[in-house]
Design an enzyme around this catalytic site. Structure first.
Site, PDB file in Angstrom:
ATOM      1  N   SER A 150     -14.062  17.208  -9.222  1.00  0.00           N
ATOM      2  CA  SER A 150     -13.815  18.523  -8.620  1.00  0.00           C
ATOM      3  C   SER A 150     -12.326  18.837  -8.575  1.00  0.00           C
ATOM      4  CB  SER A 150     -14.400  18.571  -7.206  1.00  0.00           C
ATOM      5  OG  SER A 150     -15.794  18.339  -7.233  1.00  0.00           O
ATOM      6  N   ASN A 151     -11.484  17.833  -8.304  1.00  0.00           N
ATOM      7  CA  ASN A 151     -10.045  18.060  -8.213  1.00  0.00           C
ATOM      8  C   ASN A 151      -9.379  18.240  -9.567  1.00  0.00           C
ATOM      9  OD1 ASN A 151      -9.169  17.712  -5.231  1.00  0.00           O
ATOM     10  ND2 ASN A 151     -10.666  16.099  -5.584  1.00  0.00           N
TER      11      ASN A 151
ATOM     12  N   SER B 116     -19.603  12.906  -1.067  1.00  0.00           N
ATOM     13  CA  SER B 116     -18.473  13.599  -0.455  1.00  0.00           C
ATOM     14  C   SER B 116     -18.862  14.383   0.792  1.00  0.00           C
ATOM     15  CB  SER B 116     -17.829  14.558  -1.473  1.00  0.00           C
ATOM     16  OG  SER B 116     -17.340  13.858  -2.586  1.00  0.00           O
TER      17      SER B 116
ATOM     18  N   VAL C  32     -13.559   7.519  -3.946  1.00  0.00           N
ATOM     19  CA  VAL C  32     -12.963   8.480  -4.880  1.00  0.00           C
ATOM     20  C   VAL C  32     -12.275   9.511  -3.998  1.00  0.00           C
ATOM     21  CG1 VAL C  32     -13.368  10.126  -6.737  1.00  0.00           C
ATOM     22  CG2 VAL C  32     -14.792   8.067  -6.550  1.00  0.00           C
TER      23      VAL C  32
ATOM     24  N   LYS D 284     -21.237   8.830  -5.652  1.00  0.00           N
ATOM     25  CA  LYS D 284     -20.069   9.319  -4.930  1.00  0.00           C
ATOM     26  C   LYS D 284     -20.581  10.372  -3.959  1.00  0.00           C
ATOM     27  CE  LYS D 284     -15.939  12.098  -5.001  1.00  0.00           C
ATOM     28  NZ  LYS D 284     -15.209  13.193  -5.647  1.00  0.00           N
TER      29      LYS D 284
ATOM     30  N   GLY E  81     -16.496   9.748  -0.806  1.00  0.00           N
ATOM     31  CA  GLY E  81     -15.881  10.827  -1.571  1.00  0.00           C
ATOM     32  C   GLY E  81     -14.661  11.434  -0.926  1.00  0.00           C
TER      33      GLY E  81
END
Length: 295
Positions: A45-46, A166, A207, A164, A190
């Protein structure tokens, strides 16, 4: 496959002309390889993943693979809205050098995304993938959680090695660890905000967007938790919560890229419609890092 440790989800460096800047990417990577990360995530996403063209996504993976020592894992985002497209991109990511596919939940037709639909989607992807698959649940972006019952079913698949998560629901993460102890399945936090709590409940790693900026401290928190130095870990965790919230929920990728610049990395612009921070927001972001002792 050991996923234990910290993985920064890399920001994608863009030039002022909005092209992926591979020279700056390599400069960032040169510094990241000196930090004891377990590996790197590309196209999370980043990484502004939805804003990159397919050829840019694959070139990012190739570039990172060339710069990354073989003992570090490369996780690559390959989730698409359709199962067919996800399989095709996952195969391409493997060919480009990814070790693991990070597959985000499809979400556009949110109402139809039942547990059964997710189980079928991920099973077909994992059956076809030449590399191991990690599930990715990020409700802040997708508007839905991958249901716990779907996770527990998918954990039994031999090519699905972890998740993962988040969402930040610690009880849910603890249940995942507890209910998958008989499987070869690892839970990754996450976010750096709940990293220590996740480790206390048996998570394998994290992560963490903040690791793009404060890589060494986030890895130190990982080490303290593994050593059982909980008092030191708690003190460090407290100092990471506000900066992490600032570069994720509060200011997002523009905040993350701005903070990277203060610590010697290339952040650069975001792709529109992501807008740069206002001067007041930059000041608030800087204050968050300085009041917690990082600037």
């Amino acid at each position: 496959l050991d996923l234990g440790g910290i993985f920064p989800p890399l920001a994608t460096p863009l030039s002022p002309m909005q092209e992926v800047d591979y020279v700056q990417l390599e400069a960032n990577l040169h510094r990241y390889v000196s930090i004891p990360f377990r590996g790197l995530v590309v196209l999370g996403s980043n990484g502004e993943y939805p804003y990159l063209a397919p050829h840019e996504q694959l070139d990012m993976v190739r570039c990172v693979r060339q710069a990354l020592p073989r003992d570090r894992l490369l996780l690559a985002g390959s989730g698409c809205e359709s199962t067919q497209a996800t399989i095709k991109l996952t195969v391409s990511m493997a060919e480009a050098g990814a070790d693991v596919a990070l597959v985000v939940t499809p979400c556009y037709y949110r109402g139809a995304m039942t547990s059964a639909a997710f189980v079928q989607h991920y099973t077909e992807v994992a059956d076809a993938s030449p590399i191991p698959v990690v599930l990715y649940s990020v409700p802040a972006n997708t508007g839905l959680d991958l249901p716990l019952e779907a996770v527990l079913t998918l954990a039994q698949h031999p090519n699905i090695v972890g998740i993962k998560d988040s969402g930040g629901d610690i009880s849910r993460m603890g249940l995942m660890v507890h209910k998958t102890q008989q499987e070869d399945f690892q839970v990754l936090a996450g976010s750096a905000s709940f990293l220590m709590a996740s480790y206390a409940l048996g998570a394998s790693g994290g992560v963490c967007a903040l690791a793009n900026v404060l890589g060494d401290p986030v890895c130190q928190l990982d080490r303290l938790c593994r050593e059982g130095s909980w008092q030191e870990a708690r003190s460090l965790q407290h100092r990471l919560i506000e900066p992490n919230m600032a570069v994720t929920r509060r200011f997002g990728i523009p905040g993350l890229k701005k903070a990277m610049e203060w610590f010697g990395y290339y952040g650069g612009p975001c792709r529109p419609p992501l807008a740069p921070l206002s001067p007041a927001q930059v000041e608030e972001l800087r204050s968050t890092f300085s009041t917690n002792g990082w600037l």
